[in-house]
Write a protein that holds these residues in place. Structure first.
Motif, PDB file in Angstrom:
ATOM      1  N   GLU A  57       0.853  -1.183   0.000  1.00  0.00           N
ATOM      2  CA  GLU A  57       0.000   0.000   0.000  1.00  0.00           C
ATOM      3  C   GLU A  57       0.887   1.230   0.000  1.00  0.00           C
ATOM      4  O   GLU A  57       2.015   1.198   0.515  1.00  0.00           O
ATOM      5  N   HIS A 108      -6.339  -0.549   3.568  1.00  0.00           N
ATOM      6  CA  HIS A 108      -6.153   0.601   2.695  1.00  0.00           C
ATOM      7  C   HIS A 108      -5.457   1.752   3.408  1.00  0.00           C
ATOM      8  O   HIS A 108      -4.748   2.545   2.772  1.00  0.00           O
ATOM      9  N   ASN A 142     -12.378  -0.648   1.538  1.00  0.00           N
ATOM     10  CA  ASN A 142     -11.653   0.617   1.596  1.00  0.00           C
ATOM     11  C   ASN A 142     -11.772   1.310   2.940  1.00  0.00           C
ATOM     12  O   ASN A 142     -10.897   2.065   3.341  1.00  0.00           O
TER      13      ASN A 142
END
Length: 949
Positions: A412, A472, A517
């Motif tokens: 990420e 996320h 998310n």
């Protein structure tokens, strides 16, 4: 169907070198040394000043077996043929005649020496490609394994054999000059000219290095390396008597020729050293290896040792997992079977980086490696030599702290700058390692649940980490295990945060994890065929015991891949079926069937419209999610193990079995119109070759790589010749279209405003009159300065065949009355022929001022009554331009100037007035084509703007 509808091979990343020894030579034009390395069926050229890739060679039908170069050509042996390349892309020579694969090449003045596997030596004339000499040898008696041209030995070469013998041959007389009596009883692998005349270094398979004086057949010096065969020899030429030798275990040893002892040793590569080259008159050493690396070392340490200066490298083993990192789509993270994690830049290779190899203890691993990289002579030469021999027998070349290969990782970008942003799981380990993309190194954390650390509580130590996913926000990593556990850690501190399930999340292997998310849910899939949805966290609790929902898919789940922006999860099953699950409704929304093997990887397109899957059946399939149709598929020779699509959607990257590079496939739908239709999922997919180091569309355009591999040499040469032909566009694609002029707009756009421009550009000071040319050298009007030789010849005879000086000062009245300009004369000639090409071309070659002057000069005031027919011819010329629909805007501009200057004269003359309706009709027919299209487009745009759903 001969290929993929959507993707086409673009290029391959991560290839640097292989087992073929490189070639080093100096280029006068670049003023630098270059290194030529082999990468399979092509070769790369690197500049030593910056180690940047200068250019890549063409793709050959088969793998390259030998490389050589002189000051003009690069010679490449492919099978039993040899190609001579100029600047790596221009095929100049092809040498045919060998019946066995060529494995040795040596440029020799204006000749080229080649040796094949049957020990047949051929000498070619480079310029004519003719065979100069042929000398056969018997493999059972003298199998040629090395050759060199001794310095100052004219027309002679030294041959080394697998039996251990040496022979000196005169190529001009094709006679054996001398057969050396010394029998080394080991295969001769290397022959290298020493800086001293008459001295040749002989490297043997048993590790011996012998400096032999050819003139007296005397051994000057003999050393022995106990760590493998001699794979390379080179001498420093910058005033230091140092010889470097490479070995099969990756070590490079530096020998002091004066003291006849080892100066230092260098663990240069993880595999055999195939190339060792000192740059001329510089303390720089270039080494290469089959571990896919090319390194440059500089000797500037205080103890005379070498340190790494520049490096170009790729994976030493095939990649296992690849993923794009970042929204720009410029970086690809890649893990491989060599336990390394690398960054490949899709724009320039200079930004490629290595994040190192996974290690249980990085500090101890560095200390272990330091024993090989720098060894000085401070403890005494005898003790030092014994220490090296002891190390070679007691220590393994591999790092004992190295971890197994990385099977899967996730990354990420949210917290790239703060802490580790990559989590990776290893084959057969319960530990999960973290990596920092920003720092380009492995992190300090090894994430292991407490239940698997306490030996008294857990007797089963066969549990391994099987899957993972990063949140996320970049703060948490969720890990699934083969025991059915699912655990969540903080990736910054490594502290355990939550467990899922009671006592475990699943009863079987956990094979996939995904999160949304907003960190609301975690999805886990296992071999029990259950897809479970969990709350990401619960207040004041470290355990989430009950799932929110459970979906039974009926088959064991192979893997999970998610697209967080669209809240979709792809679940691949063991029956080769692919399911799409909506995270919001927790329902199966799509089911794709068509693969005939286990799904190895899957990814979504950035807009979540396509799903790309790869299977063990060596196929890659693209599914259209809205329509649930298979819209494209293709097959490759080697199974795809991992794939990922660029965040910008322009490339698909794949990794394959037995290939050490990352392959890029261009998305054709972004660059051209692609018509997609539903395909039969059970249909046979077309076979495509993997991308090469050079884009195939750019390099030849002669068909697929598979077709080129089946060509013979003649077809290959024809294909290479075709690329040198320039494509000439026809002047008119269709008579129904209007062709605009390719003339610069400044040549015609301001013809009607010349008076205004002249006033605006009027100089403040009076211009100085330039020095005029002699009166007898008339010039041609136009942009390019030139003399009118035709006018000179005509003026010298005045059309009578008698020189002007013999005619005196006789004035011809007819020529004075009909004093037409050169453009007017061309129009006058076209009255009868009706060929206006020369007149149009002449006018197009003039500047705006001269065009205005030529059109003005057509007035009867200048040309008398004879100018009226010329004016009519000008109008017919414009009519022909309108009818042919060529140079449309240019004809409009010329007509505007003509009507502005001669409008009154046209109205007053009946013959010219009769041409006006015809001129108007021709102009209207051409303009109507443009007008209809413009009005239609404006109407559609206006309708779309006013449309409201």
């Amino acid at each position: 169907m001969r290929g993929s509808h959507i993707f086409q091979p673009n290029r391959a990343l991560g290839y640097v070198s292989n087992h073929i020894p490189p070639n080093v030579r100096y280029i006068d034009q670049r003023r630098e040394n270059i290194v030529i390395t082999c990468v399979g069926r092509s070769f790369h050229v690197y500049g030593c000043n910056s180690f940047r890739l200068i250019r890549a060679g063409r793709i050959h039908p088969e793998n390259i077996t030998a490389l050589a170069a002189d000051g003009f050509l690069t010679y490449v042996a492919v099978g039993n043929q040899i190609y001579g390349w100029r600047s790596s892309v221009d095929l100049r020579k092809v040498y045919r005649g060998h019946e066995k694969p060529v494995h040795l090449l040596l440029p020799f003045a204006k000749h080229l020496i080649s040796v094949d596997e049957s020990s047949l030596l051929k000498i070619w004339v480079v310029s004519t490609q003719a065979l100069y000499l042929e000398i056969p040898f018997a493999n059972n008696r003298f199998q040629i394994s090395a050759l060199v041209h001794p310095a100052s030995y004219k027309n002679k070469i030294l041959l080394g054999s697998a039996q251990g013998g040496l022979q000196l041959w005169n190529l001009k007389t094709s006679k054996l000059v001398h057969k050396f009596k010394c029998d080394f009883k080991s295969k001769v692998l290397q022959l290298e000219q020493a800086p001293a005349i008459d001295v040749i270094a002989v490297g043997l398979h048993n590790g011996r290095i012998i400096l032999l004086n050819l003139k007296y057949e005397k051994v000057v010096m003999e050393v022995h390396q106990d760590w493998g065969p001699v794979t390379g020899i080179s001498f420093r030429t910058d005033g230091t008597s140092i010889m470097a030798s490479g070995s099969s275990n990756g070590q490079v040893v530096f020998w002091d020729l004066e003291e006849k002892a080892i100066v230092s040793t260098l663990m240069a590569h993880d595999d055999s050293v195939t190339g060792v080259h000192f740059l001329p008159n510089e303390p720089l050493l270039v080494t290469s290896s089959p571990d896919n690396s090319l390194k440059m070392w500089i000797f500037d340490l205080s103890d005379g040792g070498a340190r790494l200066l520049r490096i170009r490298e790729g994976h030493a083993a095939p990649p296992t997992c690849i993923r794009y990192h970042g929204a720009a789509g410029r970086h690809i993270l890649s893990s491989a079977e060599d336990s390394s994690l690398r960054i490949f830049n899709t724009v320039t290779e200079t930004l490629n980086a290595s994040m190192g190899k996974a290690s249980y203890n990085r500090k101890a691993s560095k200390k272990q490696k330091s024993k090989y990289f720098k060894c000085s002579m401070s403890c005494g030469r005898t003790v030092f030599l014994l220490f090296l021999i002891f190390i070679s027998f007691t220590e393994k070349s591999d790092d004992p702290f190295r971890m197994p290969q990385i099977n899967y990782f996730t990354s990420e970008t949210t917290r790239d700058k703060e802490w580790d942003s990559i989590a990776a799981l290893h084959q057969g380990l319960v530990q999960v390692t973290t990596w920092s993309f920003d720092k380009r190194r492995m992190g300090e954390l090894h994430l292991v649940p407490a239940a698997f650390q306490n030996k008294s509580e857990n007797k089963d130590f066969s549990v391994i980490a099987t899957c993972l996913c990063l949140s996320h926000c970049g703060n948490f990593v969720t890990i699934g295990y083969s025991s059915g556990h699912v655990e969540r850690f903080n990736i910054q501190s490594g502290i355990h945060r939550a467990s899922y399930g009671s006592p475990t999340a699943h009863k079987e292997y956990v094979r996939g994890l995904a999160s949304d998310n907003l960190n609301q849910f975690v999805v886990s899939g296992a071999a029990d065929g259950l897809l479970k949805f969990w709350h990401f966290k619960q207040a004041h609790k470290t355990s989430v015991k009950i799932p929110v929902d459970t979906v039974d898919v009926g088959e064991p789940i192979t893997l999970l891949r998610s697209h967080r922006e669209s809240a979709m999860v792809c679940a691949a099953l063991d029956d080769f079926t692919v399911l799409l699950v909506d995270l919001d409704t927790r329902a199966i929304v799509r089911r794709f069937q068509g693969h005939r093997g286990t799904i190895t990887d899957a990814c979504f397109s950035p807009d979540s419209r396509w799903l790309v899957t790869a299977g063990q059946d060596c196929t890659v399939k693209i599914w259209d999610i809205p329509s649930s149709y298979l819209i494209d598929h293709f097959r490759v020779t080697n199974m795809c193990t991992s794939l990922t699509m660029s965040p910008t959607g322009d490339f698909l990257a794949t990794a394959h079995v037995d290939y050490r590079g990352v392959n890029l496939w261009a998305n054709k739908s972004l660059f051209s119109h692609v018509t997609l239709r539903g395909l039969n999922p059970e249909a046979e997919a077309p076979l495509l070759d993997l991308p090469t180091t050079v884009c195939e569309e750019q390099q030849d355009g002669v068909g697929s790589q598979q077709e080129r591999s089946e060509m013979d040499v003649d077809e290959l040469e024809d294909a290479f010749e075709e690329i040198n032909l320039d494509y000439n566009s026809p002047p008119q694609l269709s008579s129904e279209l209007i062709t605009m002029s390719d003339l610069a707009a400044s040549r015609w756009q301001n013809l009607l405003n010349l008076d205004i421009i002249k006033k605006r550009n009027r100089p403040r000071q009076a211009p100085q009159k330039p020095e005029s040319a002699p009166f007898f050298l008339p010039t041609v009007a136009g942009l390019d300065f030139g003399f009118d030789l035709n006018a000179s010849n005509q003026s010298s005879t005045n059309g009578t065949g008698v020189p002007a000086r013999e005619q005196g000062r006789i004035i011809r009245t007819t020529e004075a009355v009909e004093n037409l300009t050169p453009f007017g004369k061309l129009l006058h000639d076209a009255i009868i022929t009706e060929a206006y090409g020369k007149a149009i071309a002449y006018l197009m070659n003039l500047g705006p001022t001269m065009v205005d002057l030529e059109i003005r000069s057509l007035t009867p005031l200048h040309g008398g009554s004879g100018s009226l027919p010329v004016m009519g011819t000008f109008m017919r010329m414009i009519i022909s331009m309108f009818e042919e629909r060529k140079e449309f805007e240019l004809a409009q501009s010329y007509l505007s100037v003509f009507l502005k200057q001669h409008g009154r004269a046209i109205v007053q003359n009946r013959e010219l007035s009769r041409l006006l309706p015809e001129l108007e009709k021709a102009q209207a027919s051409g303009w109507s084509v443009l007008e209809d299209k413009l009005l239609y487009g404006m109407g559609v745009v206006s309708n779309l703007r006013n449309y409201s759903a």
